[in-house]
Design a protein around this motif. Structure first.
Motif, PDB file in Angstrom:
ATOM      1  N   GLN A  26       0.854  -1.189   0.000  1.00  7.98           N
ATOM      2  CA  GLN A  26       0.000   0.000   0.000  1.00  7.98           C
ATOM      3  C   GLN A  26       0.887   1.236   0.000  1.00  7.98           C
ATOM      4  OE1 GLN A  26      -2.871   0.167   3.169  1.00  7.98           O
ATOM      5  NE2 GLN A  26      -3.256   2.353   2.897  1.00  7.98           N
ATOM      6  N   LEU A  27       0.727   2.079  -0.999  1.00  3.61           N
ATOM      7  CA  LEU A  27       1.484   3.319  -1.080  1.00  3.61           C
ATOM      8  C   LEU A  27       0.958   4.298  -0.039  1.00  3.61           C
ATOM      9  CD1 LEU A  27       3.477   5.270  -2.512  1.00  3.61           C
ATOM     10  CD2 LEU A  27       1.597   5.843  -4.074  1.00  3.61           C
ATOM     11  N   LEU A  28       1.867   4.817   0.798  1.00  3.57           N
ATOM     12  CA  LEU A  28       1.476   5.783   1.823  1.00  3.57           C
ATOM     13  C   LEU A  28       1.739   7.215   1.394  1.00  3.57           C
ATOM     14  CD1 LEU A  28       2.693   3.980   5.067  1.00  3.57           C
ATOM     15  CD2 LEU A  28       0.480   3.830   3.907  1.00  3.57           C
ATOM     16  N   GLY A  29       2.738   7.419   0.533  1.00  2.00           N
ATOM     17  CA  GLY A  29       3.009   8.768   0.065  1.00  2.00           C
ATOM     18  C   GLY A  29       4.424   8.916  -0.442  1.00  2.00           C
ATOM     19  N   PRO A  30       4.699  10.021  -1.128  1.00  2.36           N
ATOM     20  CA  PRO A  30       6.037  10.255  -1.677  1.00  2.36           C
ATOM     21  C   PRO A  30       7.001  10.792  -0.623  1.00  2.36           C
ATOM     22  CG  PRO A  30       4.618  12.098  -2.202  1.00  2.36           C
ATOM     23  CD  PRO A  30       3.749  11.090  -1.489  1.00  2.36           C
ATOM     24  N   THR A  31       8.281  10.659  -0.900  1.00  2.00           N
ATOM     25  CA  THR A  31       9.306  11.274  -0.066  1.00  2.00           C
ATOM     26  C   THR A  31       9.753  12.589  -0.697  1.00  2.00           C
ATOM     27  OG1 THR A  31      11.044  10.022  -1.205  1.00  2.00           O
ATOM     28  CG2 THR A  31      10.117   9.061   0.806  1.00  2.00           C
ATOM     29  N   SER A  32      10.368  13.433   0.103  1.00  5.82           N
ATOM     30  CA  SER A  32      10.842  14.741  -0.375  1.00  5.82           C
ATOM     31  C   SER A  32      12.306  14.645  -0.773  1.00  5.82           C
ATOM     32  CB  SER A  32      10.653  15.804   0.711  1.00  5.82           C
ATOM     33  OG  SER A  32       9.288  16.018   0.973  1.00  5.82           O
ATOM     34  N   GLY A  33      12.570  13.896  -1.829  1.00  7.08           N
ATOM     35  CA  GLY A  33      13.933  13.662  -2.272  1.00  7.08           C
ATOM     36  C   GLY A  33      14.232  12.176  -2.261  1.00  7.08           C
ATOM     37  N   PHE A  34      15.444  11.812  -2.689  1.00  6.38           N
ATOM     38  CA  PHE A  34      15.814  10.400  -2.764  1.00  6.38           C
ATOM     39  C   PHE A  34      16.079   9.871  -1.359  1.00  6.38           C
ATOM     40  CE2 PHE A  34      18.277   6.620  -3.496  1.00  6.38           C
ATOM     41  CZ  PHE A  34      17.681   6.076  -4.631  1.00  6.38           C
ATOM     42  N   ALA A  35      15.265   8.910  -0.934  1.00  2.00           N
ATOM     43  CA  ALA A  35      15.325   8.412   0.440  1.00  2.00           C
ATOM     44  C   ALA A  35      16.509   7.479   0.640  1.00  2.00           C
ATOM     45  CB  ALA A  35      14.034   7.699   0.794  1.00  2.00           C
ATOM     46  N   SER A  36      17.054   7.497   1.867  1.00  2.00           N
ATOM     47  CA  SER A  36      18.172   6.614   2.194  1.00  2.00           C
ATOM     48  C   SER A  36      17.908   5.729   3.405  1.00  2.00           C
ATOM     49  CB  SER A  36      19.446   7.434   2.435  1.00  2.00           C
ATOM     50  OG  SER A  36      19.247   8.423   3.430  1.00  2.00           O
ATOM     51  N   SER A  37      16.828   5.982   4.162  1.00  2.00           N
ATOM     52  CA  SER A  37      16.520   5.128   5.311  1.00  2.00           C
ATOM     53  C   SER A  37      15.120   5.428   5.810  1.00  2.00           C
ATOM     54  CB  SER A  37      17.531   5.339   6.450  1.00  2.00           C
ATOM     55  OG  SER A  37      17.389   6.631   7.018  1.00  2.00           O
ATOM     56  N   ILE A  38      14.603   4.513   6.639  1.00  2.00           N
ATOM     57  CA  ILE A  38      13.319   4.696   7.307  1.00  2.00           C
ATOM     58  C   ILE A  38      13.441   4.115   8.709  1.00  2.00           C
ATOM     59  CG2 ILE A  38      12.384   2.539   6.371  1.00  2.00           C
ATOM     60  CD1 ILE A  38       9.620   3.820   6.351  1.00  2.00           C
ATOM     61  N   ALA A  39      12.796   4.766   9.683  1.00  2.00           N
ATOM     62  CA  ALA A  39      12.798   4.288  11.066  1.00  2.00           C
ATOM     63  C   ALA A  39      11.476   4.686  11.709  1.00  2.00           C
ATOM     64  CB  ALA A  39      13.971   4.873  11.846  1.00  2.00           C
ATOM     65  N   ILE A  40      11.046   3.915  12.711  1.00  2.00           N
ATOM     66  CA  ILE A  40       9.744   4.133  13.349  1.00  2.00           C
ATOM     67  C   ILE A  40       9.922   4.084  14.858  1.00  2.00           C
ATOM     68  CG2 ILE A  40       7.359   3.331  13.514  1.00  2.00           C
ATOM     69  CD1 ILE A  40       7.748   1.937  10.823  1.00  2.00           C
ATOM     70  N   ASP A  41       9.364   5.078  15.569  1.00  2.00           N
ATOM     71  CA  ASP A  41       9.541   5.128  17.019  1.00  2.00           C
ATOM     72  C   ASP A  41       8.450   4.328  17.735  1.00  2.00           C
ATOM     73  OD1 ASP A  41       7.225   6.691  17.220  1.00  2.00           O
ATOM     74  OD2 ASP A  41       8.301   8.559  17.645  1.00  2.00           O
ATOM     75  N   SER A  42       8.463   4.363  19.062  1.00  2.00           N
ATOM     76  CA  SER A  42       7.536   3.544  19.850  1.00  2.00           C
ATOM     77  C   SER A  42       6.108   4.063  19.803  1.00  2.00           C
ATOM     78  CB  SER A  42       8.012   3.462  21.302  1.00  2.00           C
ATOM     79  OG  SER A  42       7.902   4.718  21.940  1.00  2.00           O
ATOM     80  N   HIS A  43       5.904   5.253  19.243  1.00  2.57           N
ATOM     81  CA  HIS A  43       4.553   5.793  19.052  1.00  2.57           C
ATOM     82  C   HIS A  43       4.076   5.596  17.615  1.00  2.57           C
ATOM     83  CE1 HIS A  43       4.877   7.603  23.013  1.00  2.57           C
ATOM     84  NE2 HIS A  43       6.013   8.158  22.656  1.00  2.57           N
ATOM     85  N   ASN A  44       4.820   4.800  16.854  1.00  2.00           N
ATOM     86  CA  ASN A  44       4.527   4.509  15.445  1.00  2.00           C
ATOM     87  C   ASN A  44       4.701   5.722  14.535  1.00  2.00           C
ATOM     88  OD1 ASN A  44       4.028   1.828  16.000  1.00  2.00           O
ATOM     89  ND2 ASN A  44       1.808   2.078  16.153  1.00  2.00           N
TER      90      ASN A  44
END
Length: 405
Positions: A26-44
């Motif tokens: 499921q596509l959630l949305g575009p990034t603002s430039g070429f992405a290099s990583s993703i991380a998620i905190d304990s509040h999601n």
């Protein structure tokens, strides 16, 4: 000889689109430039980085800039990766604009303030001299004790990976007291890793020249062979061999240890890949011989840069230009069509002919390509008890639809 970018690009174009039965994105949305990583905190809350230096917070398909680090996106350089140390701090790895150092910094995610933790000089002989933009590694990873691991590639310089007094081609550990330890050496371009505290080891991938992409188990002091050997090439004395070598070019990227909160990914690791545009699942890193990693999706989106899980176990990933969620099959959706209905009873009957019992993660194999949703009762196996559970689901629906009469 390094692999030209055009080889990787053409290989990526040739990737075939496929997903295991029942899995979709499921596509959630575009990034603002070429992405290099993703991380998620304990509040999601989702965060991502871009090679141009941006650290962003992502919500409801929109990106909010948290801060920007001083870097330049040239080739394999720029802001290369991020890991979270708690909910308020990001640890980032980037190259300086002049390509004279790899920097590890902490970012306050509330204020955007940066604190440089360590700067790794690229050229030990002439610190002011720039190095090539290729092979600078990627994501840091944070251990439970707060220490940081980061891999730095060989800058395309081959031999320096084996020389302890150079920073290229190494994995380092930054301890919470500020000390820095060279953890292991002999890497070509390690993009990501995960710390296994119980066994005091790192699980780390390394990008090979051609069909030499590796998964490694790395301990303190290990020499992992590059540039004298790699992948399935003959071993050399003193080098630790990889536990798995991909038979084709995949270009491994983001790697996570799963958190056990997803019914389908109870243990093991998820690994992204740039060329095959895939997410691979490695359920048992200690199996010998280790089975081929399972491609959950491949070629469905653009090249996959990084993978993350939220506290609920949901899996998210980022390509160069967009953030997606991996949607698994529903419980009982045995044929993987996105619905749970009478057709799944017939599908489960066919799946049971392939093995009764069989591991749920093998459902796609055999004469009938079932989905992992055939594991209706969620015990990790597909057997006759799942048929009883599926029929019970339909009986419960029938009772609800008649108001219990």
């Amino acid at each position: 000889m390094r692999v030209p970018f055009t080889v990787l690009f053409l290989a990526a174009l040739s990737a075939h689109a496929a997903a295991l039965p029942g899995f979709r994105v499921q596509l959630l949305g575009p990034t603002s430039g070429f992405a290099s990583s993703i991380a998620i905190d304990s509040h999601n809350t989702i965060y991502y980085t871009t090679t141009a230096g941006g650290v962003f917070r992502f919500s409801d398909g929109m990106s909010q800039l948290v801060t920007h680090v001083n870097t330049a996106a040239i080739g394999d350089s720029g802001l290369l990766g991020m890991a979270l140390r708690g909910d308020n701090t990001a640890i980032v790895h980037y190259t300086t604009p002049a390509l004279t150092a790899d920097v590890v910094s902490s970012i306050d995610l509330t204020t955007g303030a940066e604190t440089i933790l360590h700067s790794f000089v690229c050229d030990k002989d002439v610190p002011q001299r720039p190095v090539p933009s290729e092979h600078h590694g990627g994501n840091p990873t944070v251990a439970a004790d707060g220490s940081i691991f980061v891999g730095i590639g060989d800058y395309g310089g081959w031999t320096i990976a084996s020389l302890p007094d150079w920073n290229g081609g190494k994995i380092f550990r930054l301890n919470v007291d500020g000390s820095v330890v060279q953890f292991a050496l002999g890497f070509r371009n390690p993009f990501d890793m995960a710390w296994d505290a119980g066994n005091r080891r790192l699980i780390a991938s390394d990008n090979g020249e051609l069909a030499d992409d590796e998964i490694n188990i790395v301990h303190l002091g290990d020499f992992c062979g590059w540039p004298y050997t790699m992948g399935s090439a003959p071993a050399i004395e003193g080098a630790v061999a990889p536990i798995y070598v991909f038979p084709n070019i995949v270009a491994p990227t983001g790697l996570i240890a799963v958190n056990g909160r997803n019914r389908y990914f109870q243990r093991g690791y998820l690994l992204g890949a740039f060329v095959t545009k895939a997410i691979y699942y490695v359920p048992d890193i200690d199996a010998r011989p280790i089975p081929d990693p399972i491609p959950i999706i491949a070629g469905v989106t653009g090249s996959i840069i990084d993978v993350a899980q939220n506290v609920n176990g949901d899996v998210f990933f980022v390509t160069g230009n967009a953030i997606y969620q991996l949607i698994p099959p529903q419980r009982g959706d045995c044929n993987g069509d996105g619905r749970v209905d009478a057709a799944d009873v017939a599908a489960l009957a066919q799946e049971l002919l392939d093995g009764n019992p069989e591991p749920a993660i093998s459902a796609q194999n055999g004469a009938f390509p079932g989905s992992w949703g055939c594991d209706v009762n969620g015990d990790g196996l597909i057997d006759s008890r799942d048929m009883r559970a599926l029929l019970s689901m339909f009986r419960s629906r029938a009772v609800r639809s008649t108001g219990g009469h």
